[in-house]
Write an enzyme that holds these catalytic residues in place. Structure first.
Site: not given
Length: 497
Positions: A217, A434, A463
């Site tokens: 991320s 995602d 994710h």
């Protein structure tokens, strides 16, 4: 941030043990392996270590400059965790982790991923290094002083139904920016570039000439900056679920709307196949229509528990992070189908601190300090109007205005530029769908790193790819790279499962 599934909705919520502060290691001659300069002891009792790994993870503190332009000036502390290899004959070095945010705790990340199935070959090859980055948690903690009563409740602005909603959020955002500016002057030094410099200090203090890195991320942006700034001291680098650059800017935030559109299709199909249980639509198209109608209805009349359209949309958005959340999201959605009377206002009391204060603070400081954000409210009104048409599911939230529009500190330096001149040591992992870091981010990073990188695309939804997605092909390719250094010869697509 991968591990904290509620982070986008509420901004993610976090001294026992002896901790020894030490000075950074210094190599006596160029090229000499630095001397280890951190002593590890018991971690604080509130670090979330699975019971089966109790006692295996240890922590230490390391001082670093608050301002690297003034290295002899004020210092702050970083807390670092280590899950050490127990196989010295197989040990390669260290692998540092960042789970995202910015603002998320990472002390527990090595143990968390190990508990989720990180292969033993990786545990043998590396000391796994977690950390609370500058400003976070058990490192020198920084705060804007968010209160539980603040109307600013998340790192993603609320869904803006019209221009008036953008104007209303602009006033809230300006007030938060003013408060952060007056609460803690150190916030100006929370940047991705400075955190990358911290990573290299940690590497040296661990006594390593090179360090590997796994970032997910926002951690992908940090890793991209780290390997760009320190190509000679970074080892094998894995960037998972990608922001698309070394920083998050307004266009990066707006991609959340795109990610929601692409990923919602998978959720809608799952829900439609279970219509007799949840009653949200017999086809994916019907589920989408029910979602839009529910949001619009809650905009006008909150549910009996006080849920508004903005909260409903944020809840579903976060639920798309993992297919394991789908059932819980669908069940809660059922409760919101028929709004009731909003709850009576709670009696007034002294404002309590927001438990997500630290996460909200660091997210804003890093995001706003890293790059210039538009300062004209009209830019955000226009962005919301555009994305209401392009990405109606969540675009009017992702394009709404943040305190970055009113941030008092101009960036101290330009964003870190991607360095495509260096060893081929960047493996990029990306799910096809995602919600928060859509596929476009992985492609952008692959193009920028060029021949330094390879892209592994998992035909999965959610994710997080490595370990968390369950994709066998992506797991095997990444493990092979980390342990044996085998980089895929070309970009690779991994079929589902």
């Amino acid at each position: 941030m991968i591990r904290k599934r509620s982070a986008a909705l509420v901004g993610a919520l976090g001294l026992a043990g002896v901790l020894v502060a030490v000075v950074p290691a210094i190599a006596e001659e160029p090229g000499e392996k630095p001397k280890a300069a951190m002593t590890f002891e018991a971690c604080p009792s509130d670090v979330a270590i699975p019971p089966i790994m109790a006692g295996l993870v240890q922590c230490a503190k390391l001082p670093v400059p608050l301002d690297y332009a003034d290295p002899d000036g004020p210092q702050i502390e970083l807390m670092v965790s280590r899950l050490a290899s127990t196989r010295p004959e197989k040990r390669r070095g260290v692998l540092m982790f960042n789970p995202g945010g910015p603002g998320g705790t990472g002390l527990d990340q090595p143990a968390f991923l190990a508990s989720k199935g990180l292969p033993n070959s990786v545990l043998d090859a590396y000391d796994l290094i977690g950390m609370d980055t500058r400003g976070v948690g058990h490192s020198t903690r920084m705060s804007c002083g968010f209160l539980a009563t603040d109307p600013y409740y998340g790192n993603i602005p609320p869904y803006a139904g019209d221009d008036a909603s953008v104007s209303a959020q602009a006033k809230i955002a300006e007030g938060i920016a003013d408060r952060c500016a007056t609460t803690d002057a150190r916030l100006r030094h929370l940047t991705t570039a400075n955190t990358a410099r911290d990573l290299d200090r940690i590497r040296a203090a661990l006594g390593e000439t090179k360090a590997g890195f796994y970032g997910a991320s926002y951690g992908s942006a940090l890793g991209a900056a780290y390997v760009s700034m320190f190509p000679d001291t970074t080892d094998r680098v894995v960037l998972d679920s990608n922001v698309g650059d070394t920083y998050l800017d307004y266009e990066g935030m707006r991609r959340y709307g795109q990610g929601m559109e692409e990923t919602f299709v998978d959720f809608a199909r799952w829900v439609a196949a279970r219509h007799s249980s949840y009653g949200l639509g017999r086809t994916a198209q019907e589920v989408r229509r029910t979602y839009l109608e529910t949001g619009a209805r809650l905009d006008q009349t909150p549910a009996a528990d006080g849920t508004t359209g903005a909260i409903f949309r944020a809840y579903v958005f976060v639920g798309l992070y993992s297919e394991t959340s789908y059932g819980g999201v669908a069940r809660k959605w059922q409760e919101w189908l028929t709004p009731g009377e909003p709850p009576a206002p709670a009696p007034e009391s002294a404002p309590a601190p927001n438990p997500g204060d630290n996460n909200l603070t660091v997210f804003l400081a890093v995001t706003c300090n890293d790059s210039d954000w538009p300062e004209d409210v009209e830019t955000y009104r226009r962005g919301v109007a555009e994305d209401r048409k392009r990405y109606p599911l969540y675009g009017p939230a992702a394009a709404n205005i943040l305190p970055c529009a009113y941030w008092k500190h101009e960036p101290a330096e330009p964003p870190v530029a991607i360095n495509d001149d260096g060893p081929r040591n960047v493996l990029i992992l990306q799910n096809r769908h995602d919600p928060v870091t859509p596929y476009a981010g992985g492609k952008l990073l692959r193009e920028k790193f060029d021949q330094r990188s390879r892209l592994v695309t998992a035909e999965e939804s959610g994710h997080g790819v490595y370990v968390l997605s369950g994709n066998a092909c992506a797991l095997n390719l990444t493990t092979s790279y980390l342990v044996d250094g085998v980089m895929p010869a070309r970009d690779t697509t991994c079929r589902r499962g």
